[in-house]
Design an enzyme around this catalytic site. Structure first.
Site, PDB file in Angstrom:
ATOM      1  N   HIS A 175      25.331  90.686  51.386  1.00 33.52           N
ATOM      2  CA  HIS A 175      25.942  91.849  50.951  1.00 33.52           C
ATOM      3  C   HIS A 175      27.376  92.033  50.993  1.00 33.52           C
ATOM      4  CE1 HIS A 175      25.876  96.526  51.387  1.00 33.52           C
ATOM      5  NE2 HIS A 175      27.156  96.388  51.825  1.00 33.52           N
ATOM      6  N   GLU A 176      28.102  91.408  52.052  1.00 27.63           N
ATOM      7  CA  GLU A 176      29.492  91.239  52.297  1.00 27.63           C
ATOM      8  C   GLU A 176      30.149  90.565  51.070  1.00 27.63           C
ATOM      9  OE1 GLU A 176      30.518  94.098  53.417  1.00 27.63           O
ATOM     10  OE2 GLU A 176      28.974  94.461  55.037  1.00 27.63           O
ATOM     11  N   ILE A 177      29.517  89.305  50.963  1.00 29.35           N
ATOM     12  CA  ILE A 177      30.198  88.400  50.156  1.00 29.35           C
ATOM     13  C   ILE A 177      30.335  88.964  48.609  1.00 29.35           C
ATOM     14  CG2 ILE A 177      29.814  86.110  49.107  1.00 29.35           C
ATOM     15  CD1 ILE A 177      29.315  84.864  51.580  1.00 29.35           C
ATOM     16  N   LEU A 216      33.164  91.057  48.373  1.00 22.62           N
ATOM     17  CA  LEU A 216      34.392  90.255  48.305  1.00 22.62           C
ATOM     18  C   LEU A 216      34.384  89.709  46.869  1.00 22.62           C
ATOM     19  CD1 LEU A 216      34.287  88.235  51.651  1.00 22.62           C
ATOM     20  CD2 LEU A 216      35.592  90.091  51.027  1.00 22.62           C
TER      21      LEU A 216
END
Length: 162
Positions: free
Chosen positions: A132-134, A137
């Site tokens: 989710h975070e990548i 980014l």
């Protein structure tokens, strides 16, 4: 300094982040401020993009990590064929959640705040969180992982709440 979390659909949330090249005290201070913003939201994960800073830095706090973990320049090296479904949301879209299907395990490479290079395999909820975070980014906001129908319903709900 107190960081402000951007709300969807801010353009920074659709922007790919640049690799961190300078590992200094400012990066560590920024990471601490980013962590404070995440805790205040509240959330369990945040990227620098969530506050308008386009560096490849994310922080996730999970019991399976033993608390806070900072990931600088994280990339997914490989993903499992097996998938799992889990409810996701964002500090930039408070109150909105929907089920997303993602690989159930991933191998990632990242650096720590002191530039140490690491590789590890994450499974289950930790794997979901890092993906989710990548995505964030890479300029991919989590709602883009939903079917068109689910996304349209969620965005309608979001606009009504705003």
């Amino acid at each position: 300094m107190r960081l402000s979390i951007l709300t969807y659909p801010h353009p920074a949330l659709a922007s790919a982040c640049a690799p961190v090249t300078l590992f200094d005290e400012e990066l560590k201070t920024f990471a601490d401020e980013l962590y404070a913003a995440m805790k205040a939201a509240p959330g369990i994960g945040i990227t620098a993009a969530h506050v308008g800073d386009l560096r490849r830095l994310t922080i996730i706090e999970l019991a399976e990590f033993g608390g806070r973990r900072d990931f600088v320049n994280p990339v997914i090296l490989c993903s499992s064929a097996e998938t799992m479904e889990h409810e996701e949301g964002s500090v930039s879209m408070p109150g909105m959640v929907e089920k997303v299907v993602r690989p159930s395990s991933v191998t990632i490479r990242y650096q720590t705040l002191d530039r140490t290079l690491r590789e590890e395999e994450l499974k289950g909820f930790a794997a979901i969180c890092i993906q989710h975070e990548i995505d964030q980014l890479d300029g991919i906001f989590w709602v883009q992982r939903l079917s068109r129908l689910k996304r349209e319903r969620l965005l309608k709900k979001w606009r009504k709440s705003a």
